[in-house]
Motif scaffolding. Structure first.
Motif, short mmCIF file in Angstrom:
data_model
loop_
_atom_site.label_atom_id
_atom_site.label_comp_id
_atom_site.label_asym_id
_atom_site.label_seq_id
_atom_site.Cartn_x
_atom_site.Cartn_y
_atom_site.Cartn_z
N ASP A 266 40.98 80.06 42.09
CA ASP A 266 39.66 79.47 42.33
C ASP A 266 39.56 79.01 43.77
O ASP A 266 40.22 78.05 44.18
N SER A 267 38.72 79.67 44.56
CA SER A 267 38.51 79.28 45.96
C SER A 267 37.25 78.44 46.14
O SER A 267 37.01 77.93 47.24
N ILE A 268 36.45 78.30 45.09
CA ILE A 268 35.22 77.52 45.17
C ILE A 268 35.50 76.05 44.89
O ILE A 268 35.05 75.15 45.60
N VAL A 269 36.26 75.79 43.83
CA VAL A 269 36.71 74.44 43.49
C VAL A 269 38.24 74.52 43.36
O VAL A 269 38.77 74.76 42.28
N PRO A 270 38.96 74.39 44.46
CA PRO A 270 40.41 74.64 44.43
C PRO A 270 41.16 73.68 43.50
O PRO A 270 40.89 72.48 43.48
N ALA A 271 42.09 74.23 42.76
CA ALA A 271 42.85 73.43 41.80
C ALA A 271 43.64 72.32 42.47
O ALA A 271 43.76 71.21 41.92
N GLU A 272 44.18 72.59 43.65
CA GLU A 272 45.01 71.57 44.30
C GLU A 272 44.20 70.36 44.76
O GLU A 272 44.75 69.27 44.94
N ILE A 273 42.91 70.53 44.94
CA ILE A 273 42.05 69.42 45.36
C ILE A 273 41.47 68.69 44.15
O ILE A 273 41.22 67.48 44.20
N HIS A 274 41.27 69.40 43.05
CA HIS A 274 40.58 68.81 41.91
C HIS A 274 41.48 68.70 40.68
O HIS A 274 41.75 67.59 40.21
N ALA A 275 41.93 69.80 40.11
CA ALA A 275 42.63 69.75 38.83
C ALA A 275 43.94 68.98 38.90
O ALA A 275 44.24 68.16 38.01
N LEU A 276 44.74 69.24 39.93
CA LEU A 276 46.06 68.60 39.99
C LEU A 276 45.96 67.08 40.13
O LEU A 276 46.57 66.34 39.36
N PRO A 277 45.20 66.57 41.11
CA PRO A 277 45.09 65.11 41.19
C PRO A 277 44.37 64.48 40.00
O PRO A 277 44.67 63.35 39.62
N LEU A 278 43.43 65.21 39.40
CA LEU A 278 42.76 64.68 38.21
C LEU A 278 43.77 64.48 37.08
O LEU A 278 43.80 63.43 36.43
N ALA A 279 44.58 65.50 36.83
CA ALA A 279 45.57 65.40 35.76
C ALA A 279 46.56 64.26 36.02
O ALA A 279 47.00 63.58 35.08
N GLU A 280 46.90 64.05 37.28
CA GLU A 280 47.82 62.96 37.62
C GLU A 280 47.19 61.60 37.40
O GLU A 280 47.86 60.63 37.05
N ALA A 281 45.87 61.52 37.61
CA ALA A 281 45.19 60.23 37.50
C ALA A 281 44.95 59.80 36.06
O ALA A 281 44.82 58.60 35.78
N LEU A 282 44.88 60.76 35.15
CA LEU A 282 44.54 60.45 33.76
C LEU A 282 45.79 60.18 32.93
O LEU A 282 46.76 60.94 33.01
N PRO A 283 45.78 59.14 32.12
CA PRO A 283 46.98 58.81 31.35
C PRO A 283 47.26 59.75 30.18
O PRO A 283 48.38 59.78 29.67
#
Length: 319
Positions: A266-283
């Motif tokens: 995904d180059s439109i919503v890159p996983a490293e900017i969105h999915a990875l930090p989101l998963a880390e932030a959620l318990p």
């Protein structure tokens, strides 16, 4: 000085005349687009606004929230029917897009969008839904969870734009935020842009996967080409990062199950900017990266999305 004033007056008159021609052409095309792509579901009145929702199936409630520029047809093309075999699927048009009314100055606010659609869901008897959001819809799904953590069974975030990204938007979206861009951009596009332009943009959004056969004819590119849709979509995209800066620090308090699923390409919503930090932030998040998928895994790998919904339902005790 007088000559310059006459020149500017003449230019203004010419632009006004052209503007009337463009507006008439835009209105005619909008009428044709709306006749070609009518609502697939029902139009309900919620807080004085029209909300479009397509409901099918039975079982635990599952909310589907589409991404930027699109509408609920993205889900009803094929995924909704597959999910409807064991869920009551409610696919909404987000405010200002598809057949749902804008909400004035709050149209660009994912929290306000979630509140309107939650009110619609409540009116339809929805209780403890799984809420799935794709792309921009991922931000609205997160807002839904933040506003109603006790009544949201689980979240499924698909290629979600959920974290504030570095830098600023430039190019077309930045231009549409200017007074000149807002005035001339949408009417010109609605009146003059060929449908083939939308199809080329669509191909870029789906890359590296191809656009599914029949999708372009079904999705209703013309609905996104209306002046109101252009303006609503541009304001939502331009305003999103500021809202995410407010929302993201609150994510750690969400304890419901969250399935985060994202295309590795995904180059439109890159996983490293969105999915990875989101998963880390959620318990209570489970992260799935689909290595070969781009921004539209609900079409490129629908079974992976269905599996994520099923996992979320099981984790939430709904199945």
């Amino acid at each position: 000085m007088k000559r310059r004033a006459f020149t500017m007056a003449g230019l203004a008159l010419a632009l006004t005349g052209c503007g009337r021609i463009v507006d008439a052409r835009a209105t005619a095309r909008e009428t044709a687009f709306e006749a070609e792509f009518p609502p697939t579901g029902q139009l309900i009145q919620v807080q004085g606004r029209t909300v479009h929702v397509d409901i099918r199936g039975s079982g635990p409630d599952l909310i589907l929230l589409h991404g930027a520029s699109g509408n609920s047809r993205d889900f009803t093309f094929s995924l909704a029917d597959r999910l409807a075999t064991r869920y009551r699927v409610l696919a909404f048009d987000r405010p200002g897009l598809g057949w749902t009314d804008a909400i004035g100055a709050q149209t660009d606010n994912p929290i306000a969008q979630a509140e309107l659609l939650r009110a619609a869901a409540d009116q339809l008897g929805v209780r403890r839904p799984v809420v799935l959001g794709h792309s921009y819809g991922g931000a609205v799904a997160m807002a839904w969870g933040l506003r109603a953590p006790g009544d949201t069974a689980a979240l499924v975030i698909v290629s979600g734009a959920t974290m504030p990204w570095p830098g600023t938007l430039t190019g077309w979206y930045a231009f549409l935020e200017t007074p000149l861009g807002d005035r001339v951009g949408p009417p010109l596009l609605t009146a003059l842009a060929p449908v083939s332009l939308g199809n080329r943009i669509m191909a870029g959004i789906f890359a590296p996967q191809p656009v599914p056969p029949g999708y372009a004819d079904y999705i209703g590119v013309g609905l996104a080409a209306r002046r109101g849709n252009y303006r609503a979509n541009a304001s939502q995209i331009n305003g999103l990062r500021a809202y995410l800066r407010v929302m993201a620090p609150q994510y750690p308090r969400l304890t419901m199950p969250v399935e985060v699923i994202h295309g590795g390409q995904d180059s439109i919503v890159p996983a490293e900017i969105h999915a990875l930090p989101l998963a880390e932030a959620l318990p209570n998040a489970a992260l799935t990266i689909l290595p070969d998928q781009g921004h539209m895994p609900q079409h490129g790998d629908p079974q992976a999305i269905i599996a994520a919904v099923d996992r979320a339902s099981v984790r939430a005790g709904l199945r």
